[in-house]
Design a protein around this motif. Structure first.
Motif, PDB file in Angstrom:
ATOM      1  N   UNK A 157      -3.668  -8.149   3.353  1.00  0.00           N
ATOM      2  CA  UNK A 157      -2.903  -7.794   4.537  1.00  0.00           C
ATOM      3  C   UNK A 157      -1.450  -7.485   4.188  1.00  0.00           C
ATOM      4  N   UNK A 158      -0.982  -8.015   3.061  1.00  0.00           N
ATOM      5  CA  UNK A 158       0.389  -7.749   2.651  1.00  0.00           C
ATOM      6  C   UNK A 158       0.498  -6.510   1.776  1.00  0.00           C
ATOM      7  N   UNK A 159      -0.408  -6.376   0.830  1.00  0.00           N
ATOM      8  CA  UNK A 159      -0.320  -5.280  -0.127  1.00  0.00           C
ATOM      9  C   UNK A 159      -0.734  -3.944   0.475  1.00  0.00           C
ATOM     10  N   UNK A 160      -1.868  -3.937   1.153  1.00  0.00           N
ATOM     11  CA  UNK A 160      -2.498  -2.695   1.530  1.00  0.00           C
ATOM     12  C   UNK A 160      -1.657  -1.787   2.415  1.00  0.00           C
ATOM     13  N   UNK A 161      -0.923  -2.330   3.411  1.00  0.00           N
ATOM     14  CA  UNK A 161      -0.134  -1.418   4.242  1.00  0.00           C
ATOM     15  C   UNK A 161       0.815  -0.543   3.440  1.00  0.00           C
ATOM     16  N   UNK A 162       1.598  -1.151   2.553  1.00  0.00           N
ATOM     17  CA  UNK A 162       2.572  -0.383   1.784  1.00  0.00           C
ATOM     18  C   UNK A 162       1.886   0.574   0.814  1.00  0.00           C
ATOM     19  N   UNK A 163       0.857   0.085   0.117  1.00  0.00           N
ATOM     20  CA  UNK A 163       0.169   0.915  -0.872  1.00  0.00           C
ATOM     21  C   UNK A 163      -0.519   2.100  -0.212  1.00  0.00           C
ATOM     22  N   UNK A 220       4.195  -9.667  -3.735  1.00  0.00           N
ATOM     23  CA  UNK A 220       4.248  -8.458  -2.909  1.00  0.00           C
ATOM     24  C   UNK A 220       5.672  -7.942  -2.799  1.00  0.00           C
ATOM     25  N   UNK A 221       6.603  -8.825  -2.454  1.00  0.00           N
ATOM     26  CA  UNK A 221       7.985  -8.399  -2.265  1.00  0.00           C
ATOM     27  C   UNK A 221       8.614  -7.931  -3.570  1.00  0.00           C
ATOM     28  N   UNK A 222       8.168  -8.490  -4.688  1.00  0.00           N
ATOM     29  CA  UNK A 222       8.729  -8.122  -5.983  1.00  0.00           C
ATOM     30  C   UNK A 222       8.172  -6.806  -6.520  1.00  0.00           C
ATOM     31  N   UNK A 223       6.827  -6.667  -6.510  1.00  0.00           N
ATOM     32  CA  UNK A 223       6.200  -5.523  -7.177  1.00  0.00           C
ATOM     33  C   UNK A 223       5.893  -4.350  -6.266  1.00  0.00           C
ATOM     34  N   UNK A 265      12.860 -11.437  -3.716  1.00  0.00           N
ATOM     35  CA  UNK A 265      11.457 -11.659  -3.347  1.00  0.00           C
ATOM     36  C   UNK A 265      11.129 -13.090  -2.939  1.00  0.00           C
ATOM     37  N   UNK A 266      11.731 -14.075  -3.616  1.00  0.00           N
ATOM     38  CA  UNK A 266      11.441 -15.471  -3.280  1.00  0.00           C
ATOM     39  C   UNK A 266      11.933 -15.809  -1.873  1.00  0.00           C
TER      40      UNK A 266
END
Length: 238
Positions: free
Chosen positions: A96-102, A177-180, A187-188
């Motif tokens: 749910x975090x990665x997919x939207x941006x990618x 997610x926030x870092x990469x 990111x932290x």
């Protein structure tokens, strides 16, 4: 990745009670722990008693005292089971975090334009809203157990490491997610904020348990992401 190591099958969570040797015995032990977890959800940790758990599990009282020498051992293993279940949702949280941006950045949408940024905003709001909706509806019992888990982790040293393991898995994936993906400069800190927001919205829903809260949940996410998005795009998400 740290979250993956937390769920690595080669390093299973350690249960404290008597180990089951045969498959049938392991099944009964699991039935007892599932029953204890249901009691935590309905009555809280203080509802865990050998007799109550045996009744809920539909097993003889001797079965609970055979696998767990005392209530503390039963409580620790109940929360070990909870942690095992909760860590299984980490991959869903990640998606749910990665997919939207990618997905959005791979469609050719120009995120340098107002239209592209609005499309990304709506997509992220939609994905995160759906995730939280699943948490407060489909996974509601697990959220109730989590509230009991948090308090017990504060007062029970034997359970604290389980809570730390669970939280670290969630935090590491959010920070990654926030870092990469989002390329945040902090990111932290961003991971801490989003986890805090999720926990707050989940708790609000549990207290009110009203369908109309979904509107507030969505508007709150939209507000947060609209504030966060410009800095993410500036740091290279575009």
């Amino acid at each position: 990745m740290a979250a993956e190591s937390a769920t690595d099958k080669s390093k299973p969570l350690q249960y404290q009670g008597r180990k089951a040797i045969r498959a049938k015995s392991e099944h009964r032990r699991r039935v007892i722990l599932e029953a204890a977890l249901r009691i935590v959800i309905s009555e809280g940790v203080r509802g865990i008693r050998h007799r109550a758990v045996a009744k809920e599990a539909g097993v003889p009282l001797a079965a609970t005292t055979y696998y767990f020498k005392d209530i503390q051992e039963l409580i620790v293993d109940t929360f070990t089971l909870y942690t095992e279940k909760a860590l299984e949702t980490v991959s869903e949280f990640t998606n749910q975090f990665y997919q939207p941006m990618i997905s959005m950045t791979g469609t050719g949408i120009n995120l340098a334009t107002a239209e592209g940024q609005e499309a990304l905003l709506e997509y992220m709001v939609e994905q995160m809203t759906q995730y939280l909706k699943d948490q407060v509806t489909v996974q509601r019992d697990m959220l109730v157990a989590e509230q009991a888990f948090r308090y017990e982790a504060i007062v029970n040293e034997n359970i604290r490491h389980l809570a730390q393991m669970h939280r670290k898995a969630l935090f590491d994936r959010a920070a990654e997610f926030f870092s990469t993906v989002a390329r945040s400069s902090s990111p932290a800190e961003d991971a801490e904020i989003i986890l805090g927001l999720f926990h707050s919205l989940e708790y609000r829903w549990l207290l009110n348990n009203e369908p109309e809260d979904m509107t507030f949940l969505t508007s709150t996410l939209r507000r947060y992401i609209s504030i966060m998005l410009p800095s993410l795009l500036k740091n290279g998400a575009s």
